[in-house]
Design a protein around this motif. Structure first.
Motif, PDB file in Angstrom:
ATOM      1  N   ALA A 256      38.845   7.295 -20.229  1.00  0.00           N
ATOM      2  CA  ALA A 256      39.181   7.311 -21.654  1.00  0.00           C
ATOM      3  C   ALA A 256      40.269   8.320 -21.992  1.00  0.00           C
ATOM      4  O   ALA A 256      40.829   8.286 -23.096  1.00  0.00           O
ATOM      5  N   SER A 257      40.586   9.223 -21.053  1.00  0.00           N
ATOM      6  CA  SER A 257      41.601  10.244 -21.319  1.00  0.00           C
ATOM      7  C   SER A 257      43.001   9.670 -21.105  1.00  0.00           C
ATOM      8  O   SER A 257      43.209   8.782 -20.274  1.00  0.00           O
ATOM      9  N   HIS A 258      43.969  10.196 -21.859  1.00  0.00           N
ATOM     10  CA  HIS A 258      45.364   9.769 -21.710  1.00  0.00           C
ATOM     11  C   HIS A 258      46.216  10.836 -21.029  1.00  0.00           C
ATOM     12  O   HIS A 258      47.425  10.648 -20.880  1.00  0.00           O
ATOM     13  N   ARG A 259      45.614  11.955 -20.619  1.00  0.00           N
ATOM     14  CA  ARG A 259      46.378  13.004 -19.963  1.00  0.00           C
ATOM     15  C   ARG A 259      46.759  12.586 -18.546  1.00  0.00           C
ATOM     16  O   ARG A 259      46.044  11.823 -17.903  1.00  0.00           O
ATOM     17  N   ASP A 260      47.894  13.121 -18.077  1.00  0.00           N
ATOM     18  CA  ASP A 260      48.273  12.896 -16.683  1.00  0.00           C
ATOM     19  C   ASP A 260      47.260  13.584 -15.764  1.00  0.00           C
ATOM     20  O   ASP A 260      46.471  14.435 -16.195  1.00  0.00           O
ATOM     21  N   VAL A 261      47.305  13.226 -14.475  1.00  0.00           N
ATOM     22  CA  VAL A 261      46.337  13.724 -13.502  1.00  0.00           C
ATOM     23  C   VAL A 261      47.075  14.326 -12.311  1.00  0.00           C
ATOM     24  O   VAL A 261      48.048  13.741 -11.810  1.00  0.00           O
ATOM     25  N   GLN A 286      45.652   3.586 -15.970  1.00  0.00           N
ATOM     26  CA  GLN A 286      47.104   3.461 -15.859  1.00  0.00           C
ATOM     27  C   GLN A 286      47.776   4.808 -16.096  1.00  0.00           C
ATOM     28  O   GLN A 286      48.961   4.863 -16.423  1.00  0.00           O
ATOM     29  N   ARG A 287      47.024   5.886 -15.945  1.00  0.00           N
ATOM     30  CA  ARG A 287      47.586   7.211 -16.160  1.00  0.00           C
ATOM     31  C   ARG A 287      48.431   7.632 -14.960  1.00  0.00           C
ATOM     32  O   ARG A 287      48.187   7.231 -13.834  1.00  0.00           O
ATOM     33  N   ARG A 288      49.424   8.474 -15.211  1.00  0.00           N
ATOM     34  CA  ARG A 288      50.217   9.017 -14.122  1.00  0.00           C
ATOM     35  C   ARG A 288      49.339   9.925 -13.266  1.00  0.00           C
ATOM     36  O   ARG A 288      48.640  10.805 -13.775  1.00  0.00           O
ATOM     37  N   VAL A 289      49.361   9.706 -11.944  1.00  0.00           N
ATOM     38  CA  VAL A 289      48.585  10.513 -11.004  1.00  0.00           C
ATOM     39  C   VAL A 289      49.525  11.049  -9.935  1.00  0.00           C
ATOM     40  O   VAL A 289      50.164  10.275  -9.216  1.00  0.00           O
ATOM     41  N   ASP A 290      49.629  12.380  -9.827  1.00  0.00           N
ATOM     42  CA  ASP A 290      50.370  13.038  -8.753  1.00  0.00           C
ATOM     43  C   ASP A 290      49.348  13.554  -7.741  1.00  0.00           C
ATOM     44  O   ASP A 290      48.500  14.394  -8.075  1.00  0.00           O
ATOM     45  N   LEU A 291      49.426  13.039  -6.519  1.00  0.00           N
ATOM     46  CA  LEU A 291      48.461  13.380  -5.488  1.00  0.00           C
ATOM     47  C   LEU A 291      49.132  14.199  -4.391  1.00  0.00           C
ATOM     48  O   LEU A 291      50.150  13.783  -3.826  1.00  0.00           O
ATOM     49  N   PHE A 292      48.565  15.371  -4.083  1.00  0.00           N
ATOM     50  CA  PHE A 292      49.052  16.256  -3.033  1.00  0.00           C
ATOM     51  C   PHE A 292      48.012  16.311  -1.919  1.00  0.00           C
ATOM     52  O   PHE A 292      46.849  16.628  -2.168  1.00  0.00           O
ATOM     53  N   VAL A 293      48.456  15.988  -0.701  1.00  0.00           N
ATOM     54  CA  VAL A 293      47.562  15.958   0.455  1.00  0.00           C
ATOM     55  C   VAL A 293      48.064  16.965   1.474  1.00  0.00           C
ATOM     56  O   VAL A 293      49.244  16.935   1.845  1.00  0.00           O
TER      57      VAL A 293
END
Length: 389
Positions: A256-261, A286-293
């Motif tokens: 339900a949140s609209h913040r980026d992740v 459909q939120r922007r997700v930046d994933l760091f591995v």
């Protein structure tokens, strides 16, 4: 000898005076935290030898869990909603041990006797009464939750291993297929019992959200001295049957949140983050997700190809990898360095999973960029101290 508190004996809750007494007595008992579980279990097994068979031969881990659970209950005595939630989860999870309603009075009797022993002069009749009410509330919540849970699902799930892949000398990707439907959400964790250490449970996080075929994948690293993790990595084969406890934890990307992740995963912490991303897909996010591995070597970046394929199909997902120990001067950098070089973000929701030092370092970087503390979500077994360093 303390009277055995009956589950549910305190229906009216705790007064502010009760709470003050309980917390004051904790200060008297806390210096004896190491000795408390030894005396408690010794008393319990002496008075009620029939319950000994519910526990493993080696009680070291059980000792630590008792102290942590007791301290958390004390922390939550003035927060009835979260206390009920914690005790409810505890009661449901204890079904896997074979805990029955009749056990709660025995446990309460021995626990209060143990607290009285270590509290010394601080254990007054008023303190004893407050603890009796507190334990009655906790036991009632645990027992009611367990009874309700027994009406709708099993206490444990038998889960044969259907795939076992070595990802390095101390790392394995293990996939199981529970024999009965196992309902969970990506981001939760699961207690696992192996054939090699009966009655000993360890927590692992599924590396996936629910799949149509019902399989669950775990990333397991063999830790020094870890008999269960070492057996799962080096001894387990397809066909071995594990037992799973109920899923636990509430880590989830809020649909339900609209913040980026921003997601940060180090080592086997990738399991949680990968499951969160897959769950977000199932939820239609459909939120922007930046994933760091991050990993020590390229070989340990297991699962990265699957995530990269996901990012190619979904433009809102970006995946970046960092290698810390490999001899490649142009590409070598730590996960936290990669994170610091990629900001800042506009107060995103952040999800962190991996070794505790990495989680704390990443949390500090994100907090300095303006991410509020309440938007930093992480493994439930790690305590954040943003003022440390």
């Amino acid at each position: 000898m303390a009277a055995a508190p009956e589950p549910g004996a305190a229906g009216a809750g705790l007064s502010g005076h009760d709470i003050g007494l309980i917390r004051a007595s904790r200060a008297a008992v806390e210096p004896h935290a190491a000795a408390l579980p030894v005396r408690f279990y010794g008393t319990l097994f002496s008075r009620y030898p029939q319950v000994r068979e519910l526990f493993p031969p080696d009680m070291d881990v059980q000792h630590d869990r008792l102290v942590r659970a007791l301290l958390l209950i004390v922390d939550l005595v003035d927060d009835p909603a979260n206390l009920a939630r914690f005790c409810g989860d505890l009661g449901r999870d204890h079904r896997k041990f074979g805990t029955l309603s009749g056990h709660y009075a025995a446990v309460g009797e021995c626990l209060l006797d143990t607290l009285e022993h270590f509290a010394g002069p601080a254990w007054t009749p008023q303190v004893a009464s407050a603890w009796t009410r507190a334990y009655g509330m906790a036991a009632q919540a645990m027992d009611q939750a367990a009874v309700a849970d027994a009406a709708r699902r099993p206490a444990v799930w038998h889960a044969p291993i259907v795939q076992h892949v070595r990802r390095g000398p101390d790392l394995a990707e293990i996939t199981v297929r529970p024999e009965q439907p196992y309902t969970f959400t990506g981001g939760q964790f699961v207690s696992v019992e192996t054939p090699w250490r009966p009655k000993v449970w360890r927590y692992f996080s599924p590396a996936n959200a629910p799949r149509p075929d019902g399989t669950i994948t775990f990333y397991v690293r063999a830790v020094p001295g870890g008999r269960i993790s070492s057996a799962l990595v080096g001894q387990a084969v397809v066909g071995d049957v594990l037992r799973l406890g109920m899923p636990l934890g509430e880590l989830a990307i809020d649909p339900a949140s609209h913040r980026d992740v921003v997601c940060v995963a180090g080592g086997t912490g990738l399991a949680v983050i990968r499951a969160l991303v897959e769950q977000a897909l199932l939820d239609g996010a459909q939120r922007r997700v930046d994933l760091f591995v991050g990993a020590r070597t390229a070989q340990e970046l297991y699962g990265l190809e699957d995530l990269l394929r996901l990012s190619q199909r979904h433009r809102w997902l970006t995946v970046r990898a960092a290698i810390s120990d490999e001899d490649a001067r142009l590409t070598r950098r730590s996960l936290v360095e990669a994170l610091a070089e990629s900001g800042p973000w506009q107060q995103p929701d952040a999800y962190l999973s991996g070794p505790a030092p990495m989680i704390r370092a990443a949390a500090r970087v994100l907090h300095r960029t303006g991410v509020p503390f309440e938007q930093l979500h992480h493994d439930p077994f790690v305590q954040l101290d943003l003022l440390d360093g």
